[in-house]
Design a protein around this motif. Structure first.
Motif, PDB file in Angstrom:
ATOM      1  N   ASP A  97       0.827  -1.217   0.000  1.00 33.14           N
ATOM      2  CA  ASP A  97       0.000   0.000   0.000  1.00 33.14           C
ATOM      3  C   ASP A  97       0.859   1.263   0.000  1.00 33.14           C
ATOM      4  OD1 ASP A  97      -2.321  -1.498  -0.006  1.00 33.14           O
ATOM      5  OD2 ASP A  97      -2.521  -1.467   2.191  1.00 33.14           O
ATOM      6  N   ASP A  98       1.941   1.237   0.793  1.00 38.53           N
ATOM      7  CA  ASP A  98       2.841   2.392   0.819  1.00 38.53           C
ATOM      8  C   ASP A  98       3.477   2.621  -0.544  1.00 38.53           C
ATOM      9  OD1 ASP A  98       2.369   2.991   3.487  1.00 38.53           O
ATOM     10  OD2 ASP A  98       4.102   1.823   4.210  1.00 38.53           O
ATOM     11  N   CYS A  99       3.894   1.540  -1.202  1.00 34.84           N
ATOM     12  CA  CYS A  99       4.500   1.670  -2.536  1.00 34.84           C
ATOM     13  C   CYS A  99       3.514   2.282  -3.525  1.00 34.84           C
ATOM     14  CB  CYS A  99       4.976   0.315  -3.052  1.00 34.84           C
ATOM     15  SG  CYS A  99       6.451  -0.300  -2.246  1.00 34.84           S
ATOM     16  N   LYS A 100       2.264   1.814  -3.504  1.00 37.07           N
ATOM     17  CA  LYS A 100       1.249   2.373  -4.397  1.00 37.07           C
ATOM     18  C   LYS A 100       1.010   3.846  -4.096  1.00 37.07           C
ATOM     19  CE  LYS A 100      -1.310  -1.863  -5.284  1.00 37.07           C
ATOM     20  NZ  LYS A 100      -2.581  -2.580  -5.063  1.00 37.07           N
ATOM     21  N   PHE A 101       0.973   4.182  -2.804  1.00 34.31           N
ATOM     22  CA  PHE A 101       0.750   5.568  -2.393  1.00 34.31           C
ATOM     23  C   PHE A 101       1.877   6.472  -2.898  1.00 34.31           C
ATOM     24  CE2 PHE A 101       1.234   9.070   0.600  1.00 34.31           C
ATOM     25  CZ  PHE A 101      -0.039   9.610   0.555  1.00 34.31           C
ATOM     26  N   VAL A 102       3.118   6.028  -2.736  1.00 32.74           N
ATOM     27  CA  VAL A 102       4.270   6.824  -3.174  1.00 32.74           C
ATOM     28  C   VAL A 102       4.273   6.969  -4.697  1.00 32.74           C
ATOM     29  CG1 VAL A 102       6.789   6.924  -3.265  1.00 32.74           C
ATOM     30  CG2 VAL A 102       5.670   6.225  -1.157  1.00 32.74           C
ATOM     31  N   ILE A 103       4.010   5.894  -5.405  1.00 30.20           N
ATOM     32  CA  ILE A 103       4.001   5.957  -6.877  1.00 30.20           C
ATOM     33  C   ILE A 103       2.905   6.891  -7.370  1.00 30.20           C
ATOM     34  CG2 ILE A 103       3.554   4.594  -8.956  1.00 30.20           C
ATOM     35  CD1 ILE A 103       5.065   2.280  -7.521  1.00 30.20           C
ATOM     36  N   ASP A 104       1.724   6.828  -6.752  1.00 26.61           N
ATOM     37  CA  ASP A 104       0.643   7.754  -7.122  1.00 26.61           C
ATOM     38  C   ASP A 104       1.035   9.196  -6.843  1.00 26.61           C
ATOM     39  OD1 ASP A 104      -0.943   5.675  -7.979  1.00 26.61           O
ATOM     40  OD2 ASP A 104      -2.137   5.573  -6.129  1.00 26.61           O
ATOM     41  N   ALA A 105       1.674   9.429  -5.696  1.00 23.73           N
ATOM     42  CA  ALA A 105       2.096  10.788  -5.346  1.00 23.73           C
ATOM     43  C   ALA A 105       3.145  11.305  -6.328  1.00 23.73           C
ATOM     44  CB  ALA A 105       2.635  10.822  -3.926  1.00 23.73           C
ATOM     45  N   VAL A 106       4.065  10.436  -6.750  1.00 25.50           N
ATOM     46  CA  VAL A 106       5.083  10.840  -7.729  1.00 25.50           C
ATOM     47  C   VAL A 106       4.420  11.168  -9.066  1.00 25.50           C
ATOM     48  CG1 VAL A 106       7.054  10.012  -9.074  1.00 25.50           C
ATOM     49  CG2 VAL A 106       7.007   9.645  -6.621  1.00 25.50           C
ATOM     50  N   GLU A 107       3.430  10.374  -9.459  1.00 23.26           N
ATOM     51  CA  GLU A 107       2.716  10.659 -10.713  1.00 23.26           C
ATOM     52  C   GLU A 107       2.002  12.009 -10.647  1.00 23.26           C
ATOM     53  OE1 GLU A 107       0.205   7.273 -11.402  1.00 23.26           O
ATOM     54  OE2 GLU A 107       1.895   6.017 -12.025  1.00 23.26           O
ATOM     55  N   LYS A 108       1.382  12.317  -9.517  1.00 26.89           N
ATOM     56  CA  LYS A 108       0.727  13.617  -9.351  1.00 26.89           C
ATOM     57  C   LYS A 108       1.757  14.750  -9.381  1.00 26.89           C
ATOM     58  CE  LYS A 108      -3.176  11.902  -6.700  1.00 26.89           C
ATOM     59  NZ  LYS A 108      -3.801  11.829  -5.360  1.00 26.89           N
TER      60      LYS A 108
END
Length: 133
Positions: free
Chosen positions: A107-118
């Motif tokens: 979940d943390d990895c998905k959260f970080v990747i989404d934040a980087v995309e934003k």
């Protein structure tokens, strides 16, 4: 000298100090802090669930990602064709702060990747990883 000329000079000096001199001094002072003090200062600056702070030193630097004002990932980067190429071997393995360096879960990895995309959508200079095209 006329009163209006004196007022103009005072306003010009205040603007020069506020726009150029003080921000340069603050950046210089921040870069001289020890890494653990930089981390604390960045954690205090964080004003959202996902916060990015870029500390640039010309063609290289560090991008700090703060989650919930408590956990930090540090991405070391170099400029590569107009993008910030992350040079960490495995940037999503462990949190860099707190000191225990707990592992990131899925979940943390998905959260970080989404934040980087934003982040990449909002900024002209993109944060890219070695395995991305």
């Amino acid at each position: 000298m006329a009163l209006s000329a004196k007022i103009f000079i005072i306003i010009a000096v205040v603007l020069l100090l506020g726009i150029i001199v003080f921000p340069l001094f603050n950046r210089w002072q921040f870069n001289r802090l020890a890494p653990e003090l930089q981390v604390r200062a960045i954690m205090k600056q964080a004003n959202s669930l996902a916060f990015f702070k870029n500390v640039s030193k010309g063609r290289s630097g560090r991008m700090y990602f703060v989650k919930n004002k408590r956990k930090i990932l540090v991405f070391d980067w170099v400029l590569d064709g107009g993008n910030m190429l992350v040079i960490n071997k495995n940037p999503f393995s462990n949190w860099d702060y707190p000191e225990e360096k707990e592992a990131l879960n899925e979940d943390d990895c998905k959260f970080v990747i989404d934040a980087v995309e934003k982040y990449n959508k909002k900024h002209a200079v993109k944060l890219v990883f070695k395995n991305q095209e």
